[in-house]
Design a protein around this motif. Sequence first.
Motif, short mmCIF file in Angstrom:
data_model
loop_
_atom_site.label_atom_id
_atom_site.label_comp_id
_atom_site.label_asym_id
_atom_site.label_seq_id
_atom_site.Cartn_x
_atom_site.Cartn_y
_atom_site.Cartn_z
N TYR A 1 37.48 31.20 33.40
CA TYR A 1 37.75 29.86 33.94
C TYR A 1 37.81 29.90 35.46
CZ TYR A 1 38.53 27.48 29.47
OH TYR A 1 38.35 26.91 28.23
N ALA B 1 51.64 35.88 36.68
CA ALA B 1 52.03 37.24 37.09
C ALA B 1 52.52 37.24 38.53
CB ALA B 1 50.84 38.19 36.92
N GLU C 1 48.15 31.81 47.73
CA GLU C 1 47.41 31.22 46.60
C GLU C 1 46.26 30.41 47.17
OE1 GLU C 1 47.15 31.13 43.12
OE2 GLU C 1 45.52 29.79 43.70
N GLY C 2 45.06 30.69 46.69
CA GLY C 2 43.88 30.04 47.22
C GLY C 2 43.76 28.57 46.86
N GLY D 1 47.95 35.79 44.82
CA GLY D 1 47.68 35.13 43.54
C GLY D 1 48.94 34.48 42.99
N VAL E 1 38.84 33.03 27.35
CA VAL E 1 40.29 32.93 27.58
C VAL E 1 40.74 34.04 28.53
CG1 VAL E 1 42.55 33.05 26.45
CG2 VAL E 1 40.71 31.75 25.39
N GLY F 1 49.97 34.20 22.60
CA GLY F 1 51.01 34.29 23.63
C GLY F 1 51.08 35.66 24.29
N ALA G 1 43.11 35.32 50.21
CA ALA G 1 43.04 36.67 50.76
C ALA G 1 41.60 37.14 50.70
CB ALA G 1 43.93 37.59 49.95
N ASP H 1 38.26 37.96 42.67
CA ASP H 1 38.36 38.56 44.02
C ASP H 1 39.11 39.89 44.01
OD1 ASP H 1 37.28 36.18 44.75
OD2 ASP H 1 38.83 35.63 46.21
N GLY I 1 44.40 37.77 38.91
CA GLY I 1 43.86 37.39 37.61
C GLY I 1 42.47 37.96 37.37
N THR J 1 46.70 26.35 29.44
CA THR J 1 46.96 27.27 28.32
C THR J 1 47.45 26.54 27.09
OG1 THR J 1 49.18 27.69 29.17
CG2 THR J 1 47.46 29.25 29.82
N GLY J 2 47.14 27.15 25.94
CA GLY J 2 47.56 26.58 24.66
C GLY J 2 47.14 25.14 24.51
N GLU K 1 46.36 39.96 34.61
CA GLU K 1 45.07 40.14 33.95
C GLU K 1 44.08 41.00 34.75
OE1 GLU K 1 43.70 36.36 32.23
OE2 GLU K 1 41.68 37.12 32.49
N SER L 1 40.55 31.68 39.57
CA SER L 1 40.48 33.09 39.17
C SER L 1 39.01 33.53 39.19
CB SER L 1 41.06 33.27 37.77
OG SER L 1 42.30 32.60 37.67
N LEU M 1 50.00 35.93 28.28
CA LEU M 1 51.03 35.49 29.24
C LEU M 1 52.18 36.47 29.26
CD1 LEU M 1 50.93 31.59 28.85
CD2 LEU M 1 50.31 32.96 30.85
N ASN N 1 51.16 28.35 25.07
CA ASN N 1 51.74 29.35 24.15
C ASN N 1 52.32 30.46 25.02
OD1 ASN N 1 50.25 31.49 21.57
ND2 ASN N 1 52.37 31.10 22.11
C1 LIG Z 1 41.82 27.91 28.51
C2 LIG Z 1 42.81 29.04 28.49
C3 LIG Z 1 43.90 28.99 27.62
C4 LIG Z 1 44.80 30.04 27.58
N1 LIG Z 1 45.88 29.93 26.75
C5 LIG Z 1 46.79 30.95 26.71
C6 LIG Z 1 47.97 30.82 25.92
O1 LIG Z 1 48.25 29.76 25.33
N2 LIG Z 1 48.81 31.90 25.86
C7 LIG Z 1 48.56 33.06 26.55
O2 LIG Z 1 49.35 34.00 26.44
N3 LIG Z 1 47.48 33.17 27.35
C8 LIG Z 1 46.61 32.14 27.47
N4 LIG Z 1 45.53 32.26 28.30
C9 LIG Z 1 45.39 33.46 29.15
C10 LIG Z 1 46.34 33.39 30.35
O3 LIG Z 1 46.26 32.10 30.93
C11 LIG Z 1 45.99 34.45 31.41
O4 LIG Z 1 45.91 35.71 30.81
C12 LIG Z 1 47.04 34.43 32.51
O5 LIG Z 1 47.02 33.20 33.19
C13 LIG Z 1 46.81 35.57 33.51
O6 LIG Z 1 47.77 35.46 34.51
P1 LIG Z 1 47.53 36.07 35.96
O7 LIG Z 1 48.67 35.61 36.80
O8 LIG Z 1 47.24 37.51 35.87
O9 LIG Z 1 46.18 35.40 36.50
P2 LIG Z 1 45.77 33.87 36.72
O10 LIG Z 1 46.54 32.96 35.85
O11 LIG Z 1 44.29 33.88 36.62
O12 LIG Z 1 46.20 33.58 38.23
C14 LIG Z 1 45.59 34.22 39.32
C15 LIG Z 1 45.78 33.36 40.56
O13 LIG Z 1 45.29 34.06 41.70
C16 LIG Z 1 44.65 33.15 42.56
N5 LIG Z 1 43.68 33.89 43.38
C17 LIG Z 1 42.56 34.53 42.97
N6 LIG Z 1 41.93 35.11 44.01
C18 LIG Z 1 42.69 34.84 45.10
C19 LIG Z 1 42.56 35.16 46.49
N7 LIG Z 1 41.53 35.87 46.95
N8 LIG Z 1 43.52 34.73 47.33
C20 LIG Z 1 44.58 33.99 46.89
N9 LIG Z 1 44.73 33.63 45.60
C21 LIG Z 1 43.80 34.06 44.71
C22 LIG Z 1 43.99 32.15 41.62
O14 LIG Z 1 43.73 30.93 42.27
C23 LIG Z 1 45.03 32.04 40.50
O15 LIG Z 1 45.92 30.97 40.74
C24 LIG Z 1 44.62 31.20 28.40
C25 LIG Z 1 43.54 31.23 29.27
C26 LIG Z 1 42.64 30.17 29.33
C27 LIG Z 1 41.50 30.23 30.30
#
Ligand SMILES: Cc1cc2nc3c(=O)[nH]c(=O)nc-3n(C[C@H](O)[C@H](O)[C@H](O)COP(=O)(O)OP(=O)(O)OC[C@H]3O[C@@H](n4cnc5c(N)ncnc54)[C@H](O)[C@@H]3O)c2cc1C
Length: 415
Positions: A166, A12, A31-32, A8, A352, A391, A131, A174, A162, A43-44, A381, A171, A394, A49
């Motif tokens: 969305y 994170a 990354e898929g 991912g 979100v 914020g 994966a 998986d 994640g 985001t934001g 997440e 995300s 993130l 944010n």
């Molecule tokens: C519209 C929107 C606006 C937002 N605005 C804000 C903001 O302004 N501030 C804030 O704090 N939070 C915001 N958030 C929330 C924040 O974006 C998420 O909480 C954050 O991105 C989570 O990070 P993450 O790395 O855990 O997961 P993600 O950002 O979801 O990333 C996970 C990644 O894993 C990859 N993946 C998934 N399954 C597989 C697999 N099997 N193999 C390989 N890769 C895989 C996905 O393609 C993705 O790129 C927002 C969310 C949305 C939807």
Amino acid sequence: MKQIVVVGGGPAGLMAAGQAAQRGLSVTLLEGQPRPARKLLLTGKGRCNVTNAADLSGLIENVPRNPKFLYAAFSAFSAQDTMAFFEARGVPLKVERGNRVFPQSDRAADIADALIRFAKQAGVTFRQEKAAALCVSQGKISGVRLISGAILPADGVILATGGRSYPATGSTGDGYRMAREVGHTLTPQRPSLVPFEVREADCAELQGLSLRNVGLRIAEAGCEKPVWQAQGELLFTHFGLSGPLILRASADLSEIGQKDFVAAIDLKPALSPEQLDARLLREIASSPNRQYANLLASLLPAKLIPVFVARVGIPPDCRAHALTRAQRSETAGLLKQLSFHLTGYRPYAEAVVTRGGVAVGEVEPGTMRSKRVAGLSFAGELLDVDGYTGGFNLQIAFSTGYLAGNCIGNGEELS
Ligand SMILES: Cc1cc2nc3c(=O)[nH]c(=O)nc-3n(C[C@H](O)[C@H](O)[C@H](O)COP(=O)(O)OP(=O)(O)OC[C@H]3O[C@@H](n4cnc5c(N)ncnc54)[C@H](O)[C@@H]3O)c2cc1C
């Protein structure tokens, strides 16, 4: 050298991968999607944010679920560390209302690019592949099975896929399945920071109307005592209610759609019913021949008047002077309580964040390592933690990613 696979490439995973690579580990990031951090770009509203300039207790207070689990992660990598991290990488930041931190450029892409650059410069190998499953042998991670069927051998894996919100960004949830298959417990997931759907059809007529400084009380139908109440900004959509007040309520309430909840909007929270009646009397005295609908124009936005008139049941052309005491009371009552039955949350595609996920009791809070499978860590997440808007989500991703990347391979489990 120890082989680490991070699954991912969101905030994170990128943070975790870069931190692990900086420690001399050999890190591959799977990354898929064709481009990492796709969700981050949204985001934001495209401004990102990126964190909230709060202290430790401020961060903890804005995490409604399992805040204590994040104590060590927030301590290891605070909001101030996030700000220093991006500023040191050429992204100047600014602090706005409510301590919300944004890049000065108002471009989420600057944050995403800085994270990708950080991971690349640390030596992370990027691989665009999905994966399919984790490989575990005798209670210990041995690799990752790819969608193609190939096995990528690994001494350690950080799962950072994640949530489900969305899903078009990649995300798709998986990681929940992969974690469950190797013995982790999942708490039930549902959309959070998400609008509500309502039963009343007249809501669609109000689509696009935004109300600032209204009161909102949510109670079970027939109950006086609210389960949730606050004051703030609310937005009507074609299907129901949205806006900051509603998103916050969606993070706190868990049974919308299962029980009959009613959201009562107080359009005049600063005035008691008696004060409202006095205001109506003043309005009537000032122009007694005004029609009822015109009288309301001094109290309500134009778009709300036809819906209000239909609900209150008073003819719109009724002259102000002809209004009875009972009709004034009904008007004041509806101004204090415009109600909608909540029938459910909007889907993940509009949420979100995802609420629920990998049970935190099975993850070491000080390292993000699995208590079930040696060599497995989690970040972001996917874990059963979520924050309010501002914020905090993130920051959860950065703090847990930082800890996971710095602790994987530290313990006995990889030797
Ligand atoms: C519209 C929107 C606006 C937002 N605005 C804000 C903001 O302004 N501030 C804030 O704090 N939070 C915001 N958030 C929330 C924040 O974006 C998420 O909480 C954050 O991105 C989570 O990070 P993450 O790395 O855990 O997961 P993600 O950002 O979801 O990333 C996970 C990644 O894993 C990859 N993946 C998934 N399954 C597989 C697999 N099997 N193999 C390989 N890769 C895989 C996905 O393609 C993705 O790129 C927002 C969310 C949305 C939807």
